[in-house]
Design an enzyme around this catalytic site. Structure first.
Site, PDB file in Angstrom:
ATOM      1  N   ASP A  30      93.576  30.421  11.338  1.00  0.00           N
ATOM      2  CA  ASP A  30      92.642  29.305  11.176  1.00  0.00           C
ATOM      3  C   ASP A  30      93.256  28.271  10.226  1.00  0.00           C
ATOM      4  O   ASP A  30      93.905  28.623   9.237  1.00  0.00           O
ATOM      5  CB  ASP A  30      91.314  29.827  10.596  1.00  0.00           C
ATOM      6  CG  ASP A  30      90.191  28.822  10.717  1.00  0.00           C
ATOM      7  OD1 ASP A  30      89.234  29.088  11.462  1.00  0.00           O
ATOM      8  OD2 ASP A  30      90.268  27.764  10.050  1.00  0.00           O
ATOM      9  N   ASN A  84      80.324  32.194  15.419  1.00  0.00           N
ATOM     10  CA  ASN A  84      79.362  31.129  15.149  1.00  0.00           C
ATOM     11  C   ASN A  84      78.946  30.511  16.483  1.00  0.00           C
ATOM     12  O   ASN A  84      79.806  30.226  17.336  1.00  0.00           O
ATOM     13  CB  ASN A  84      79.978  30.060  14.245  1.00  0.00           C
ATOM     14  CG  ASN A  84      80.301  30.595  12.869  1.00  0.00           C
ATOM     15  OD1 ASN A  84      79.587  31.443  12.348  1.00  0.00           O
ATOM     16  ND2 ASN A  84      81.380  30.113  12.271  1.00  0.00           N
ATOM     17  N   GLY A  90      76.487  27.274  12.953  1.00  0.00           N
ATOM     18  CA  GLY A  90      77.652  26.713  12.258  1.00  0.00           C
ATOM     19  C   GLY A  90      78.877  26.534  13.126  1.00  0.00           C
ATOM     20  O   GLY A  90      80.001  26.454  12.607  1.00  0.00           O
ATOM     21  N   GLN A  91      78.675  26.461  14.446  1.00  0.00           N
ATOM     22  CA  GLN A  91      79.831  26.286  15.340  1.00  0.00           C
ATOM     23  C   GLN A  91      80.304  24.830  15.300  1.00  0.00           C
ATOM     24  O   GLN A  91      79.512  23.907  15.486  1.00  0.00           O
ATOM     25  CB  GLN A  91      79.445  26.663  16.781  1.00  0.00           C
ATOM     26  CG  GLN A  91      80.617  26.608  17.746  1.00  0.00           C
ATOM     27  CD  GLN A  91      80.226  27.061  19.159  1.00  0.00           C
ATOM     28  OE1 GLN A  91      79.056  27.288  19.447  1.00  0.00           O
ATOM     29  NE2 GLN A  91      81.220  27.175  20.016  1.00  0.00           N
ATOM     30  N   SER A  92      81.593  24.642  15.055  1.00  0.00           N
ATOM     31  CA  SER A  92      82.138  23.269  15.003  1.00  0.00           C
ATOM     32  C   SER A  92      83.113  22.996  16.144  1.00  0.00           C
ATOM     33  O   SER A  92      83.359  21.843  16.466  1.00  0.00           O
ATOM     34  CB  SER A  92      82.818  23.010  13.656  1.00  0.00           C
ATOM     35  OG  SER A  92      83.905  23.886  13.471  1.00  0.00           O
ATOM     36  N   HIS A  97      85.171  31.438  20.215  1.00  0.00           N
ATOM     37  CA  HIS A  97      86.210  32.049  19.377  1.00  0.00           C
ATOM     38  C   HIS A  97      85.570  33.071  18.449  1.00  0.00           C
ATOM     39  O   HIS A  97      84.422  32.918  18.037  1.00  0.00           O
ATOM     40  CB  HIS A  97      86.970  30.989  18.561  1.00  0.00           C
ATOM     41  CG  HIS A  97      86.080  30.054  17.817  1.00  0.00           C
ATOM     42  ND1 HIS A  97      85.429  29.009  18.419  1.00  0.00           N
ATOM     43  CD2 HIS A  97      85.740  30.000  16.506  1.00  0.00           C
ATOM     44  CE1 HIS A  97      84.719  28.345  17.514  1.00  0.00           C
ATOM     45  NE2 HIS A  97      84.885  28.942  16.350  1.00  0.00           N
ATOM     46  N   HIS A  99      86.028  34.778  14.797  1.00  0.00           N
ATOM     47  CA  HIS A  99      86.724  34.739  13.505  1.00  0.00           C
ATOM     48  C   HIS A  99      87.010  36.182  13.084  1.00  0.00           C
ATOM     49  O   HIS A  99      86.100  37.024  13.065  1.00  0.00           O
ATOM     50  CB  HIS A  99      85.844  34.105  12.428  1.00  0.00           C
ATOM     51  CG  HIS A  99      85.526  32.661  12.633  1.00  0.00           C
ATOM     52  ND1 HIS A  99      86.211  31.648  11.986  1.00  0.00           N
ATOM     53  CD2 HIS A  99      84.595  32.039  13.399  1.00  0.00           C
ATOM     54  CE1 HIS A  99      85.700  30.474  12.340  1.00  0.00           C
ATOM     55  NE2 HIS A  99      84.722  30.687  13.200  1.00  0.00           N
TER      56      HIS A  99
HETATM   57  P1  DGP Z   1      83.584  27.297  13.975  1.00  0.00           P
HETATM   58  O1  DGP Z   1      83.044  26.496  12.838  1.00  0.00           O
HETATM   59  O2  DGP Z   1      83.011  28.696  14.040  1.00  0.00           O
HETATM   60  O3  DGP Z   1      83.463  26.556  15.283  1.00  0.00           O
HETATM   61  O4  DGP Z   1      85.128  27.507  13.666  1.00  0.00           O
HETATM   62  C1  DGP Z   1      86.122  26.614  14.030  1.00  0.00           C
HETATM   63  C2  DGP Z   1      87.326  26.931  13.205  1.00  0.00           C
HETATM   64  O5  DGP Z   1      88.445  26.343  13.820  1.00  0.00           O
HETATM   65  C3  DGP Z   1      87.288  26.393  11.776  1.00  0.00           C
HETATM   66  O6  DGP Z   1      87.348  27.498  10.883  1.00  0.00           O
HETATM   67  C4  DGP Z   1      88.522  25.536  11.641  1.00  0.00           C
HETATM   68  C5  DGP Z   1      89.354  25.928  12.836  1.00  0.00           C
HETATM   69  N1  DGP Z   1      90.127  24.867  13.435  1.00  0.00           N
HETATM   70  C6  DGP Z   1      89.668  23.656  13.854  1.00  0.00           C
HETATM   71  N2  DGP Z   1      90.664  22.944  14.388  1.00  0.00           N
HETATM   72  C7  DGP Z   1      91.778  23.722  14.337  1.00  0.00           C
HETATM   73  C8  DGP Z   1      93.133  23.537  14.748  1.00  0.00           C
HETATM   74  O7  DGP Z   1      93.533  22.510  15.288  1.00  0.00           O
HETATM   75  N3  DGP Z   1      93.989  24.571  14.521  1.00  0.00           N
HETATM   76  C9  DGP Z   1      93.573  25.740  13.933  1.00  0.00           C
HETATM   77  N4  DGP Z   1      94.490  26.689  13.753  1.00  0.00           N
HETATM   78  N5  DGP Z   1      92.307  25.945  13.532  1.00  0.00           N
HETATM   79  C10 DGP Z   1      91.427  24.941  13.734  1.00  0.00           C
END
Ligand code: DGP
Length: 111
Positions: A30, A84, A90-92, A97, A99
């Site tokens: 991440d 999430n 809290g999904q962004s 995916h 974690h």
């Molecule tokens: P969520 O909030 O559960 O949707 O988690 C999304 C996660 O993805 C957050 O912890 C940051 C990570 N993330 C976002 N963009 C990128 C990226 O371009 N590369 C990587 N390795 N992680 C990313």
């Protein structure tokens, strides 16, 4: 899926720090780690979130990948898997995916 960052990572269009890959899934570190070990396990096929998944075998596979990556990375004392989902969850990033968090002790209930 156009303009999906995890689809682009899965296809190799965007680089990532990969720890595992097979024909169905990829796992990579991440970008904003919340623990000493923070890896995302991502299906190569696009699903907006877990509610869209119609393939139980794939979900099982993702869980097995998460478990074997935890072993591979030496998280012996335990770990947490988080999915999430949606705004309140809290999904962004709108590509399913999991974690994988480890390397420290976590609190319960989560924030
Ligand atoms: P969520 O909030 O559960 O949707 O988690 C999304 C996660 O993805 C957050 O912890 C940051 C990570 N993330 C976002 N963009 C990128 C990226 O371009 N590369 C990587 N390795 N992680 C990313």
């Amino acid at each position: 899926m156009e303009n999906c960052i995890f689809c682009k990572i899965a296809s190799g269009e965007i680089p990532s720090k990969k720890v595992y890959e097979d024909d169905k899934a990829i796992a990579f570190y991440d970008l904003e780690p919340q623990a000493p070990v923070h890896v995302l396990i991502v299906p190569k096929k696009h699903y907006d979130n877990v509610t869209m998944v119609d393939d139980g075998a794939l979900m099982g596979h993702l869980m097995q990948v998460a478990s074997s990556v935890a072993e591979q990375l030496g998280i012996k004392a335990g770990f947490r898997l988080v999915i999430n989902t949606g705004k309140d969850g809290g999904q962004s990033v709108n590509h399913l995916h999991i974690h994988l968090l480890g390397g420290r002790e976590f609190q319960w209930p989560p924030g």
